[in-house]
Motif scaffolding. Structure first.
Motif, PDB file in Angstrom:
ATOM      1  N   ASP A  27       0.812  -1.223   0.000  1.00  0.00           N
ATOM      2  CA  ASP A  27       0.000   0.000   0.000  1.00  0.00           C
ATOM      3  C   ASP A  27       0.843   1.270   0.000  1.00  0.00           C
ATOM      4  O   ASP A  27       0.569   2.208  -0.746  1.00  0.00           O
ATOM      5  CB  ASP A  27      -0.966   0.015   1.178  1.00  0.00           C
ATOM      6  N   ASP A  28       1.873   1.313   0.850  1.00  0.00           N
ATOM      7  CA  ASP A  28       2.720   2.517   0.917  1.00  0.00           C
ATOM      8  C   ASP A  28       3.452   2.753  -0.405  1.00  0.00           C
ATOM      9  O   ASP A  28       3.563   3.889  -0.863  1.00  0.00           O
ATOM     10  CB  ASP A  28       3.725   2.421   2.064  1.00  0.00           C
ATOM     11  N   LYS A  29       3.951   1.669  -0.995  1.00  0.00           N
ATOM     12  CA  LYS A  29       4.656   1.812  -2.275  1.00  0.00           C
ATOM     13  C   LYS A  29       3.701   2.264  -3.378  1.00  0.00           C
ATOM     14  O   LYS A  29       4.076   3.069  -4.238  1.00  0.00           O
ATOM     15  CB  LYS A  29       5.329   0.496  -2.661  1.00  0.00           C
ATOM     16  N   ILE A  30       2.479   1.751  -3.346  1.00  0.00           N
ATOM     17  CA  ILE A  30       1.473   2.175  -4.336  1.00  0.00           C
ATOM     18  C   ILE A  30       1.168   3.657  -4.151  1.00  0.00           C
ATOM     19  O   ILE A  30       1.111   4.408  -5.125  1.00  0.00           O
ATOM     20  CB  ILE A  30       0.194   1.323  -4.206  1.00  0.00           C
ATOM     21  N   TYR A  31       1.008   4.079  -2.912  1.00  0.00           N
ATOM     22  CA  TYR A  31       0.734   5.485  -2.624  1.00  0.00           C
ATOM     23  C   TYR A  31       1.891   6.371  -3.089  1.00  0.00           C
ATOM     24  O   TYR A  31       1.674   7.406  -3.717  1.00  0.00           O
ATOM     25  CB  TYR A  31       0.488   5.667  -1.120  1.00  0.00           C
ATOM     26  N   GLN A  46       0.004  -2.448  -7.928  1.00  0.00           N
ATOM     27  CA  GLN A  46      -1.395  -2.788  -7.665  1.00  0.00           C
ATOM     28  C   GLN A  46      -1.694  -4.209  -8.129  1.00  0.00           C
ATOM     29  O   GLN A  46      -2.373  -4.971  -7.445  1.00  0.00           O
ATOM     30  CB  GLN A  46      -2.329  -1.786  -8.348  1.00  0.00           C
ATOM     31  N   LYS A  47      -1.148  -4.580  -9.287  1.00  0.00           N
ATOM     32  CA  LYS A  47      -1.339  -5.937  -9.811  1.00  0.00           C
ATOM     33  C   LYS A  47      -0.701  -6.952  -8.871  1.00  0.00           C
ATOM     34  O   LYS A  47      -1.289  -8.004  -8.578  1.00  0.00           O
ATOM     35  CB  LYS A  47      -0.726  -6.041 -11.211  1.00  0.00           C
ATOM     36  N   SER A  48       0.491  -6.631  -8.386  1.00  0.00           N
ATOM     37  CA  SER A  48       1.167  -7.524  -7.450  1.00  0.00           C
ATOM     38  C   SER A  48       0.350  -7.691  -6.168  1.00  0.00           C
ATOM     39  O   SER A  48       0.216  -8.801  -5.643  1.00  0.00           O
ATOM     40  CB  SER A  48       2.554  -6.971  -7.129  1.00  0.00           C
TER      41      SER A  48
END
Length: 66
Positions: A27-31, A46-48
């Motif tokens: 979540d943090d990396k996506i953000y 997100q896919k991962s």
């Protein structure tokens, strides 16, 4: 025999929890990717995450599936 099945069920549960937490950790990396405007990396992350959460749900739900 029941002890082995119980241990196998616990292993499935631990693996499912591990997959779930690995997915949620992204979540943090996506953000960060979203905030930096890196849509390609955001989509890959997100896919991962979705893959991890899908694997978490694929565990057997009842003892007869073991």
């Amino acid at each position: 025999m029941p002890a082995i099945l119980f241990q196998k069920a616990e292993l499935y549960e631990e693996n499912a929890q591990s997959e779930f937490f690995q997915g949620m950790e992204l979540d943090d990396k996506i953000y960060d990717a979203r905030e930096s405007g890196d849509s390609r990396n955001e989509k890959a992350l997100q896919k991962s995450k979705e893959d991890h959460l899908a694997r978490a749900k694929k565990r057997p739900l009842v003892a007869k599936d073991l």
